[in-house]
Write a protein that holds these residues in place. Structure first.
Motif, short mmCIF file in Angstrom:
data_model
loop_
_atom_site.label_atom_id
_atom_site.label_comp_id
_atom_site.label_asym_id
_atom_site.label_seq_id
_atom_site.Cartn_x
_atom_site.Cartn_y
_atom_site.Cartn_z
N MET A 1 92.73 1.68 58.68
CA MET A 1 91.60 1.64 59.59
C MET A 1 90.86 0.31 59.43
SD MET A 1 88.69 4.51 60.00
CE MET A 1 87.04 3.94 60.06
N GLU A 2 90.51 -0.30 60.54
CA GLU A 2 89.84 -1.58 60.54
C GLU A 2 88.38 -1.42 60.12
OE1 GLU A 2 88.61 -4.90 63.82
OE2 GLU A 2 90.42 -3.74 64.14
N GLU A 3 87.90 -2.37 59.35
CA GLU A 3 86.50 -2.35 58.92
C GLU A 3 85.59 -2.56 60.13
OE1 GLU A 3 83.49 -4.73 55.91
OE2 GLU A 3 85.58 -5.34 56.05
N PRO A 4 84.51 -1.78 60.22
CA PRO A 4 83.59 -1.97 61.36
C PRO A 4 82.91 -3.33 61.28
CG PRO A 4 82.66 -0.43 59.78
CD PRO A 4 84.05 -0.74 59.32
N ARG A 5 82.56 -3.86 62.42
CA ARG A 5 81.92 -5.17 62.46
C ARG A 5 80.55 -5.14 61.78
NH1 ARG A 5 81.20 -9.55 67.27
NH2 ARG A 5 79.93 -10.96 66.03
N TYR A 6 79.78 -4.09 62.06
CA TYR A 6 78.42 -4.00 61.51
C TYR A 6 78.34 -2.93 60.43
CZ TYR A 6 77.19 -6.77 65.58
OH TYR A 6 77.13 -7.75 66.51
N ARG A 7 77.68 -3.28 59.34
CA ARG A 7 77.44 -2.33 58.25
C ARG A 7 75.94 -2.28 58.01
NH1 ARG A 7 81.25 -3.95 53.47
NH2 ARG A 7 80.76 -1.86 52.77
N ILE A 8 75.39 -1.09 58.04
CA ILE A 8 73.95 -0.94 57.85
C ILE A 8 73.61 -1.17 56.38
CG2 ILE A 8 71.98 0.63 58.04
CD1 ILE A 8 73.59 2.05 60.27
N MET A 9 72.60 -2.00 56.15
CA MET A 9 72.15 -2.28 54.80
C MET A 9 70.98 -1.36 54.43
SD MET A 9 72.40 -6.43 54.98
CE MET A 9 71.49 -6.66 53.48
N PHE A 10 69.90 -1.45 55.21
CA PHE A 10 68.74 -0.61 54.95
C PHE A 10 67.86 -0.53 56.19
CE2 PHE A 10 67.79 -4.85 53.29
CZ PHE A 10 66.61 -5.16 53.94
N ALA A 11 66.94 0.43 56.15
CA ALA A 11 66.03 0.66 57.27
C ALA A 11 64.63 0.96 56.75
CB ALA A 11 66.53 1.85 58.10
N TYR A 12 63.64 0.67 57.57
CA TYR A 12 62.26 1.05 57.25
C TYR A 12 61.51 1.27 58.55
CZ TYR A 12 61.62 -3.99 57.89
OH TYR A 12 61.65 -5.26 58.39
N ARG A 13 60.46 2.06 58.46
CA ARG A 13 59.63 2.38 59.61
C ARG A 13 58.73 1.20 59.90
NH1 ARG A 13 60.29 6.18 63.11
NH2 ARG A 13 61.18 7.47 61.50
N MET A 14 58.68 0.80 61.17
CA MET A 14 57.80 -0.30 61.58
C MET A 14 56.39 0.23 61.78
SD MET A 14 60.48 -2.17 64.17
CE MET A 14 59.34 -3.38 64.75
N ARG A 15 55.44 -0.68 62.02
CA ARG A 15 54.05 -0.26 62.24
C ARG A 15 53.97 0.79 63.35
NH1 ARG A 15 49.99 -3.31 59.84
NH2 ARG A 15 50.65 -5.34 59.15
N SER A 16 54.71 0.57 64.39
CA SER A 16 54.77 1.56 65.46
C SER A 16 55.63 2.69 64.94
CB SER A 16 55.41 0.96 66.71
OG SER A 16 55.69 1.98 67.63
N VAL A 17 55.04 3.85 64.76
CA VAL A 17 55.73 4.98 64.14
C VAL A 17 57.02 5.35 64.85
CG1 VAL A 17 55.45 7.40 63.48
CG2 VAL A 17 53.52 5.85 63.31
N GLY A 18 57.15 4.97 66.11
CA GLY A 18 58.32 5.35 66.88
C GLY A 18 59.56 4.50 66.65
N PHE A 19 59.47 3.44 65.85
CA PHE A 19 60.61 2.56 65.67
C PHE A 19 61.00 2.39 64.21
CE2 PHE A 19 59.49 1.39 69.92
CZ PHE A 19 60.69 1.02 70.50
N LEU A 20 62.32 2.30 64.01
CA LEU A 20 62.87 1.93 62.71
C LEU A 20 63.38 0.51 62.83
CD1 LEU A 20 65.16 4.92 61.61
CD2 LEU A 20 63.03 4.20 60.56
N CYS A 21 63.24 -0.25 61.78
CA CYS A 21 63.81 -1.59 61.73
C CYS A 21 65.07 -1.48 60.87
CB CYS A 21 62.81 -2.54 61.11
SG CYS A 21 63.30 -4.25 61.27
N LEU A 22 66.23 -1.73 61.48
CA LEU A 22 67.50 -1.63 60.78
C LEU A 22 68.02 -3.02 60.47
CD1 LEU A 22 69.33 1.10 62.87
CD2 LEU A 22 68.50 1.32 60.54
N HIS A 23 68.42 -3.23 59.22
CA HIS A 23 69.05 -4.48 58.82
C HIS A 23 70.52 -4.18 58.60
CE1 HIS A 23 65.33 -6.79 58.13
NE2 HIS A 23 64.82 -5.58 57.97
N CYS A 24 71.35 -4.91 59.34
CA CYS A 24 72.80 -4.71 59.29
C CYS A 24 73.47 -6.02 58.90
CB CYS A 24 73.33 -4.28 60.65
SG CYS A 24 72.50 -2.84 61.35
N PHE A 25 74.67 -5.91 58.37
CA PHE A 25 75.46 -7.09 58.06
C PHE A 25 76.59 -7.20 59.06
CE2 PHE A 25 78.81 -9.37 55.70
CZ PHE A 25 78.11 -10.56 55.48
N ASP A 26 76.68 -8.33 59.73
CA ASP A 26 77.76 -8.61 60.68
C ASP A 26 78.93 -9.17 59.87
OD1 ASP A 26 79.52 -9.80 62.50
OD2 ASP A 26 77.91 -10.42 63.85
#
Length: 85
Positions: free
Chosen positions: A1-26
């Motif tokens: 199986m081929e490795e996915p292009r993006y791998r999620i590193m970590f996430a945190y809630r932004m000031r706006s409660v409705g959004f998560l900020c996701l940091h991924c590695f390309d």
């Protein structure tokens, strides 16, 4: 199986409660990508307008990892380098 292009590193809630900020590695371009993802009380919404310009490979990764994201697996508070695989 081929490795996915993006791998999620970590996430945190932004000031706006409705959004998560996701940091991924390309894994192709060898760079970190940061994206805001709408996440209400029920978790991230894959059909939200904020994702319309995301690359398909990123949408696939988010779809596959949605349950883990919603459960807090990628939270910055519990992040560890081992999470990268």
């Amino acid at each position: 199986m081929e490795e996915p292009r993006y791998r999620i590193m970590f996430a945190y809630r932004m000031r706006s409660v409705g959004f998560l900020c996701l940091h991924c590695f390309d894994t192709y371009d060898k760079q970190i990508v940061t994206v805001p993802v709408y996440s209400g009380y029920e978790g991230i919404e894959m059909n939200h307008g904020s994702m319309t310009n995301f690359p398909e490979e990123l949408k696939e990764t988010l779809s596959l990892e949605k349950e883990k994201i919603d459960q807090g697996y990628y939270s910055i508070r519990t992040w560890d380098i081992e999470n990268l695989g």
